[in-house]
Scaffold this motif. Structure first.
Motif, PDB file in Angstrom:
ATOM      1  N   VAL A 129       1.104  -1.221  -0.051  1.00 30.20           N
ATOM      2  CA  VAL A 129      -0.191  -0.212  -0.043  1.00 30.20           C
ATOM      3  C   VAL A 129       0.734   1.209  -0.188  1.00 30.20           C
ATOM      4  CG1 VAL A 129      -1.457   1.308   1.546  1.00 30.20           C
ATOM      5  CG2 VAL A 129      -1.976  -1.160   0.971  1.00 30.20           C
ATOM      6  N   LYS A 130       1.871   1.319   0.916  1.00 30.91           N
ATOM      7  CA  LYS A 130       2.851   2.291   0.706  1.00 30.91           C
ATOM      8  C   LYS A 130       3.510   2.543  -0.578  1.00 30.91           C
ATOM      9  CE  LYS A 130       7.015   4.200   3.260  1.00 30.91           C
ATOM     10  NZ  LYS A 130       8.046   3.832   4.363  1.00 30.91           N
ATOM     11  N   LYS A 131       3.712   1.537  -1.231  1.00 29.90           N
ATOM     12  CA  LYS A 131       4.515   1.511  -2.716  1.00 29.90           C
ATOM     13  C   LYS A 131       3.564   2.183  -3.545  1.00 29.90           C
ATOM     14  CE  LYS A 131       6.513  -1.304  -6.181  1.00 29.90           C
ATOM     15  NZ  LYS A 131       6.624  -2.755  -6.584  1.00 29.90           N
ATOM     16  N   PHE A 132       2.230   1.794  -3.592  1.00 28.10           N
ATOM     17  CA  PHE A 132       1.199   2.537  -4.167  1.00 28.10           C
ATOM     18  C   PHE A 132       0.886   3.882  -4.001  1.00 28.10           C
ATOM     19  CE2 PHE A 132      -0.876  -1.995  -4.311  1.00 28.10           C
ATOM     20  CZ  PHE A 132       0.308  -2.504  -5.086  1.00 28.10           C
TER      21      PHE A 132
ATOM     22  N   PHE B 219     -12.328  -8.829  -4.784  1.00 25.64           N
ATOM     23  CA  PHE B 219     -11.586  -9.718  -4.043  1.00 25.64           C
ATOM     24  C   PHE B 219     -10.248  -9.989  -4.504  1.00 25.64           C
ATOM     25  CE2 PHE B 219     -13.530 -12.313  -7.260  1.00 25.64           C
ATOM     26  CZ  PHE B 219     -12.485 -13.307  -7.495  1.00 25.64           C
ATOM     27  N   VAL B 220      -9.323 -10.374  -3.831  1.00 28.78           N
ATOM     28  CA  VAL B 220      -7.934 -10.763  -4.254  1.00 28.78           C
ATOM     29  C   VAL B 220      -7.602 -12.129  -3.745  1.00 28.78           C
ATOM     30  CG1 VAL B 220      -7.059  -8.770  -4.910  1.00 28.78           C
ATOM     31  CG2 VAL B 220      -6.722  -9.373  -2.686  1.00 28.78           C
ATOM     32  N   VAL B 221      -7.035 -12.982  -4.294  1.00 31.66           N
ATOM     33  CA  VAL B 221      -6.582 -14.330  -3.882  1.00 31.66           C
ATOM     34  C   VAL B 221      -5.061 -14.340  -3.459  1.00 31.66           C
ATOM     35  CG1 VAL B 221      -6.453 -16.824  -4.634  1.00 31.66           C
ATOM     36  CG2 VAL B 221      -8.445 -15.451  -5.580  1.00 31.66           C
TER      37      VAL B 221
ATOM     38  N   GLU C  69       0.087  -6.255  -8.632  1.00 31.69           N
ATOM     39  CA  GLU C  69      -0.732  -5.321  -9.699  1.00 31.69           C
ATOM     40  C   GLU C  69      -1.932  -5.342  -9.905  1.00 31.69           C
ATOM     41  OE1 GLU C  69       1.940  -7.428 -10.381  1.00 31.69           O
ATOM     42  OE2 GLU C  69       3.625  -6.477 -10.928  1.00 31.69           O
ATOM     43  N   ARG C  70      -2.418  -6.510  -9.551  1.00 25.48           N
ATOM     44  CA  ARG C  70      -3.742  -6.932  -9.359  1.00 25.48           C
ATOM     45  C   ARG C  70      -4.621  -5.979  -7.928  1.00 25.48           C
ATOM     46  NH1 ARG C  70      -8.525  -7.031  -8.519  1.00 25.48           N
ATOM     47  NH2 ARG C  70      -9.999  -8.779  -8.531  1.00 25.48           N
ATOM     48  N   LEU C  71      -3.875  -5.990  -6.991  1.00 25.97           N
ATOM     49  CA  LEU C  71      -4.115  -5.286  -5.859  1.00 25.97           C
ATOM     50  C   LEU C  71      -4.253  -3.739  -6.313  1.00 25.97           C
ATOM     51  CD1 LEU C  71      -5.050  -5.257  -2.755  1.00 25.97           C
ATOM     52  CD2 LEU C  71      -2.616  -5.129  -2.289  1.00 25.97           C
ATOM     53  N   ASP C  72      -3.034  -3.375  -6.875  1.00 24.96           N
ATOM     54  CA  ASP C  72      -3.100  -1.902  -7.234  1.00 24.96           C
ATOM     55  C   ASP C  72      -4.106  -1.458  -8.204  1.00 24.96           C
ATOM     56  OD1 ASP C  72      -2.134   0.780  -7.515  1.00 24.96           O
ATOM     57  OD2 ASP C  72      -1.041   0.351  -9.241  1.00 24.96           O
ATOM     58  N   VAL C  73      -4.741  -2.174  -9.096  1.00 26.58           N
ATOM     59  CA  VAL C  73      -5.856  -1.627  -9.944  1.00 26.58           C
ATOM     60  C   VAL C  73      -7.189  -1.928  -9.166  1.00 26.58           C
ATOM     61  CG1 VAL C  73      -7.217  -2.760 -11.828  1.00 26.58           C
ATOM     62  CG2 VAL C  73      -4.589  -2.701 -12.140  1.00 26.58           C
ATOM     63  N   SER C  74      -7.287  -2.914  -8.076  1.00 29.79           N
ATOM     64  CA  SER C  74      -8.578  -2.826  -7.349  1.00 29.79           C
ATOM     65  C   SER C  74      -8.680  -1.488  -6.645  1.00 29.79           C
ATOM     66  CB  SER C  74      -8.330  -3.875  -6.667  1.00 29.79           C
ATOM     67  OG  SER C  74      -9.742  -4.183  -5.866  1.00 29.79           O
TER      68      SER C  74
END
Length: 525
Positions: free
Chosen positions: A25-28, A106-108, A114-119
């Motif tokens: 999260v910090k990186k984003f 949701f994320v797995v 990358e998936r978390l950032d987009v979400s």
């Protein structure tokens, strides 16, 4: 570059997973808050810190209160903060259960960065857009409340606390603050939080009404009361019957109308022009001004007795430059709105250095100026996030730009930059050796190229292209042009900021031939 705005609550009983998520999260570019279990997450989201949380990343499997339990509790308490659930079991049943319980995505595990950032970016944008739409609808229906106001500023929290208290009575309120700080929004929230909610909120910009029409517009007139009165007209006071009357820029009212306003407040009745008898009106009055009414009283421009009737419950709204912590969240909401309106769904955030730039600027036009700046930036933007290049005017105002120097980063000017003339030839060079008397009066040669560069936005050049001091008449004309452009042709505001009367301003417009560009332009509300 990643957008940098939101604060995210990370809920996970695994300390290693919490740490990994915190670093991601910090990186984003976002801030984070940690919770070790579901009960702690619910406590945070039902406490004072909840207003600062923009999104929740929630683990599904936790002891005692699991992810489904947290989602159920948030829904029961009508907490609409978006939630991303994470699970090691990506089966369809798990996903359906989470979505039915109120999760938005949701994320797995193991997580893809990358998936978390987009979400995160998508949910923050959707949340901001939904918030804007909700505010528009509530303001239009008269049900806007202080809970709908976007702020994280201690100064604005004090304003909101005062507004909540004032809303519980019919006490006259005077809202003071610079143009564009949100005085009408506070008035709407007071109306929507009072017993008069859903009743009419009638707004009048007193500075935008011609003097000869003010009385008719406010108090109404009967048919035939004067030349041109072909029909009966119901004034703003009667329109606000049962609701709230909001008089913006109340200090601009003519003295004869001030007398009638005082009587309306004291007696609860008005006298329409040409009317045979007074009309009883039930209204709640909220006044606003971007000038200090007490100074106008001292100058004799505003009635002292009316001032004390209006200034029963004063509320002062701080300018945006004094609450920079509001800039990120306001920018996100404006970005979501304009990206949707302009058909640019790919624009989903603001680069960190661009956000730093916005927080370094002093915003003389306050929130209204920030909104228009974000609008322009969205139109200019071709990438996934707004960058410094999308804010050229702001960058020029806060950066110390050396002519011919390639811009490579931010160098923020002092909080209140003062325009300085370009240094003279004698200041640039060391003091010369004594010269013979025959040469002592000969001026040194002027490097004309040093004066051919345009001044940065918000500054005025003191020297002409030949290095000589510019004529006062030329600088005055340029300043008037700048003021008209900066305040969008609102002549009352232009005259006030220049410190001259409107008649003087119009005379100067005629002298400088500026009337053609301003003819027929009314002051904006």
């Amino acid at each position: 570059m990643q957008p940098a705005i939101g604060k995210i609550l990370i809920v996970d009983d695994d300390p290693i997973q919490r740490r990994l998520l915190q670093e991601a999260v910090k990186k984003f570019g976002h801030r984070s808050k940690l919770a070790e279990h579901g009960a702690e997450a619910v406590a945070i989201m039902t406490g004072p810190e909840a207003a600062d949380i923009d999104l929740i990343i929630l683990d599904m499997v936790m002891p005692e209160l699991d992810g489904i339990g947290v989602l159920t509790e948030l829904r029961r308490r009508k907490i609409g903060t978006p939630v991303i659930v994470q699970t090691a079991h990506g089966g369809i049943d798990t996903v359906v259960s989470a979505m039915n319980a109120g999760a938005q995505d949701f994320v797995v595990k193991p997580l893809s960065a990358e998936r978390l950032d987009v979400s995160i970016r998508n949910l923050l944008k959707v949340s901001a857009l939904e918030g804007e739409i909700t505010r528009f609808r509530k303001q239009a229906s008269g049900t806007l409340t202080f809970d709908d106001i976007v702020t994280r500023s201690p100064g604005m929290e004090r304003v909101i606390n005062l507004g909540r208290r004032a809303a519980s009575s019919n006490i006259p309120i005077l809202i003071e603050g610079e143009s564009g700080v949100g005085k009408e929004l506070i008035a709407s929230a007071i109306q929507g939080s009072s017993e008069r909610k859903s009743k009419p909120l009638v707004t009048v910009n007193c500075g935008a009404i011609p003097d000869n029409l003010v009385e008719s517009i406010l108090f109404g007139h009967e048919k035939g009361a004067f030349t041109g009165a072909v029909d009966k007209h119901v004034g703003k006071f009667q329109e606000a019957h049962g609701g709230t009357l909001f008089l913006d820029e109340v200090g601009e009212l003519p003295s004869d109308v001030q007398v009638k306003l005082l009587r309306a407040l004291q007696e609860g009745e008005i006298d329409p022009i040409g009317g045979r008898r007074p009309v009883k009106v039930d209204f709640r009055l909220i006044s606003a001004t971007n000038r200090r009414l007490v100074d106008q009283v001292k100058e004799g421009a505003f009635r002292e007795d009316l001032y004390y009737r209006l200034n029963v419950f004063p509320i002062w709204i701080p300018p945006l430059r004094d609450r920079p912590e509001d800039i990120p969240i306001l920018s996100r909401h404006f970005l979501a709105r304009f990206a949707a309106e302009e058909g640019k769904p790919q624009v989903s955030g603001i680069a960190p250095d661009a956000l730093d730039l916005l927080q370094s600027y002093r915003w003389p036009g306050n929130i209204r100026q920030l909104q228009n700046t974000i609008f322009r930036a969205v139109v200019l933007c071709d990438g996934p996030a707004l960058t410094i290049d999308d804010f050229p005017q702001v960058a020029a105002a806060v950066d110390r730009v050396v002519p011919g120097h390639v811009h490579s980063g931010l160098s923020v000017a002092p909080a209140e930059p003062v325009a300085r003339a370009a240094p003279s030839h004698a200041e640039v060079h060391t003091r010369p050796a004594p010269q013979p008397a025959s040469q002592a009066m000969t001026p040194p040669p002027v490097n004309q190229e040093a004066f051919r560069h345009a001044a940065p936005f918000g500054f005025m050049r003191s020297l002409d292209n030949d290095g000589h001091v510019r004529k006062l008449v030329t600088m005055e004309e340029e300043l008037i042009r700048l003021a008209i452009d900066h305040y969008s042709g609102r002549m009352t505001e232009v005259a006030k900021r220049l410190g001259i009367g409107r008649s003087t301003l119009y005379r100067k417009l005629k002298e400088y031939g500026l009337e053609e560009g301003t003819n027929g332009k009314e002051d904006a509300a």
